[in-house]
Design a protein around this motif. Structure first.
Motif: not given
Length: 66
Positions: A12, A54, A56
């Motif tokens: 991530n 975030e 990922r």
């Protein structure tokens, strides 16, 4: 004849999917030698208050086994 192995890793980043992939390869290369290729299998993101917080990635890394 070469023997290749594939492993799956997750990573991530708070910047981008590309940054997450680069971090994954950098970290994996500390213990996995002879990395030949990477396949981005999946991408996702976490969202908070309408903003991506975030990034990922789910990667498959191919490397040569000695």
């Amino acid at each position: 004849m070469s023997v290749l192995k594939v492993i799956e890793i997750l990573a991530n980043s708070d910047k981008s999917w590309e940054d997450a992939a680069r971090k994954a390869i950098k970290h994996a290369s500390k213990s996995v030698k002879n990395i030949r290729s990477v396949y981005v299998q999946d991408q996702s993101a976490s969202v908070s208050n309408g903003e991506i917080t975030e990034f990922r990635v789910n990667l498959k890394i191919t490397f040569e086994v000695n």
